[in-house]
Design an enzyme around this catalytic site. Structure first.
Site, PDB file in Angstrom:
ATOM      1  N   GLU A  60       0.790  -1.131  -0.048  1.00 58.19           N
ATOM      2  CA  GLU A  60       0.122   0.089  -0.026  1.00 58.19           C
ATOM      3  C   GLU A  60       0.815   1.135  -0.075  1.00 58.19           C
ATOM      4  O   GLU A  60       1.754   1.565   0.770  1.00 58.19           O
ATOM      5  CB  GLU A  60      -0.897   0.002   1.043  1.00 58.19           C
ATOM      6  N   LYS A  87      -8.419  -1.060   1.423  1.00 55.62           N
ATOM      7  CA  LYS A  87      -9.444  -1.658   2.134  1.00 55.62           C
ATOM      8  C   LYS A  87     -10.650  -2.353   1.736  1.00 55.62           C
ATOM      9  O   LYS A  87     -10.967  -2.188   0.667  1.00 55.62           O
ATOM     10  CB  LYS A  87     -10.213  -0.096   2.920  1.00 55.62           C
TER      11      LYS A  87
END
Length: 404
Positions: free
Chosen positions: A216, A232
């Site tokens: 990420e 997410k």
């Protein structure tokens, strides 16, 4: 060395293994020159102290949008960039948020930066941490039981029901004793599939090392644009898991909430133009998991410095919740063990770009034990048992890599 205002020293060559996000042109050809350290409880503003250290070493951190160094070449002995690690605790200090429990690896600084010189050949002759003997990893010891983790999820749901927060990321910690040289095991973690920021950062003088397999992007600045890529939403990397992730209203709502938070973080950054969502809920693979990722970006219209950037984006929204400061207060009250090296930032600052990953899927070895963290975002619709299982699924590839 300077104490109390961020520690700086000259150091020996770093252990072999590329730092996270180090450019290909620098890998295996860089030599550690100077180090900055700042610990929780030290005086001074860590964002400003770090910026001053890097600026004093010739890196353009006072104006990150500068592009005149894009085609810069590095001769032997020139400074090519710096590896950077910022803990979740340091991020809370920068954001003015509540601090949680102390780190279980207190020997690791909360801000650590290494300035590197570039060489045409690798001057680093070290091959490990100096430890001898075969690698042995003991049993994992979790900092809370499954029922305690599930209870924390239920308490977050109650806080959401009261209107205190909309979402909170809950993270658990585990550690295991080890024998032997940890660096080969840490490199296995860094080499996991999908590890966009895979790398190892170590301090031989401090007796610690960390490895990340993070997929990420917390924040990237390149070609006059600032970008964040929040992740997410998680499911097993099967056809059924993909269908379930794409169909889940809960996961999509949670994801969009964090995208909105990241849009707000970039919009608050002085010097940015209009913030746009370039990509929304794109599903990508990390090890044996599907994860949903979005891309949020903005142009840099005016001078933007590193200190302001770190204050705007740390701690990362996908590992805090919304509203961020209120979510961090919940985290401080709920989690029995500090987040240590996890849920912060780790990456590279060069002359023409900055690229920091969110330090999820990140582990630390402190000389006697190896530490790992995993968790997930909690919303009103979260099922406590499912959330505990999701955290275990995220931790599984890390534990397998360390045990191999």
């Amino acid at each position: 060395m300077v104490h109390g205002t961020g520690a700086v020293d000259h150091c020996s060559p770093a252990p072999s293994g590329a730092p996270p996000a180090a450019p290909a042109a620098c890998q295996a050809r860089h030599h550690a020159l100077r180090v900055f350290r700042w610990h929780r409880g030290d005086p001074g503003d860590p964002a400003e102290l770090l910026s001053a250290f890097l600026a004093d070493n010739g890196l353009p951190v006072r104006n990150l949008g500068r592009t005149d160094d894009k085609n810069k070449t590095f001769g032997d002995g020139t400074i090519c960039g710096a590896a950077l690690y910022v803990s979740a605790d340091a991020g809370c200090v920068m954001a003015g948020a509540a601090l949680g429990a102390p780190s279980p690896v207190p020997g690791v600084p909360d801000v650590y930066a290494v300035v590197y010189q570039h060489f045409s050949k690798n001057p680093d002759k070290s091959v490990g941490s100096g430890r001898r003997g075969g690698w042995r990893l003991g049993e994992w010891r979790d900092s809370w039981t499954r029922s305690e983790h599930a209870d924390a999820v239920s308490r977050v749901r109650a806080a959401i029901g009261r209107g205190d927060v909309y979402q909170v990321n809950v993270v658990g910690h585990a550690s295991a004793a080890y024998q032997g040289d940890p660096l080969p095991a840490l490199r296995r973690v860094a080499g996991l599939p999908g590890a966009r920021y895979g790398g190892v950062l170590a301090d031989p003088a401090g007796g610690w090392a960390l490895a990340t397999a993070s997929p990420e992007t917390l924040v990237e600045v390149r070609d006059g644009r600032v970008v964040t890529r929040p992740i997410k939403g998680t499911r097993p990397a099967t056809a059924a898991g993909l269908r379930e992730l794409l169909a889940s209203e809960k996961e999509r709502a949670e994801h969009v909430m964090i995208v909105d938070l990241e849009r707000n973080d970039l919009a608050r950054l002085p010097g940015t133009g209009p913030v746009v969502v370039d990509e929304l809920f794109a599903v990508r693979k990390w090890c044996d998991l599907w994860q949903a990722e979005s891309v949020v970006s903005a142009p840099l219209d005016r001078r933007v410095g590193l200190a302001d950037l770190l204050r705007a984006v740390l701690p990362g929204g996908s590992v805090t919740g919304a509203p961020k400061i209120a979510a961090l207060a919940q985290i401080a009250a709920l989690e029995p063990v500090g987040r240590g090296v996890s849920m912060g930032a780790v990456g590279w600052i060069g002359h023409d770009h900055l690229d920091l990953g969110l330090s999820i899927r990140t582990v630390a070895a402190d000389g006697t034990r190896v530490h790992a963290w995993a968790g997930g975002g909690i919303t009103a619709d979260s099922d406590p048992v499912a959330e505990v299982d999701e955290a275990a699924a995220k931790a599984r590839p890390i534990r397998s890599a360390l045990a191999s």
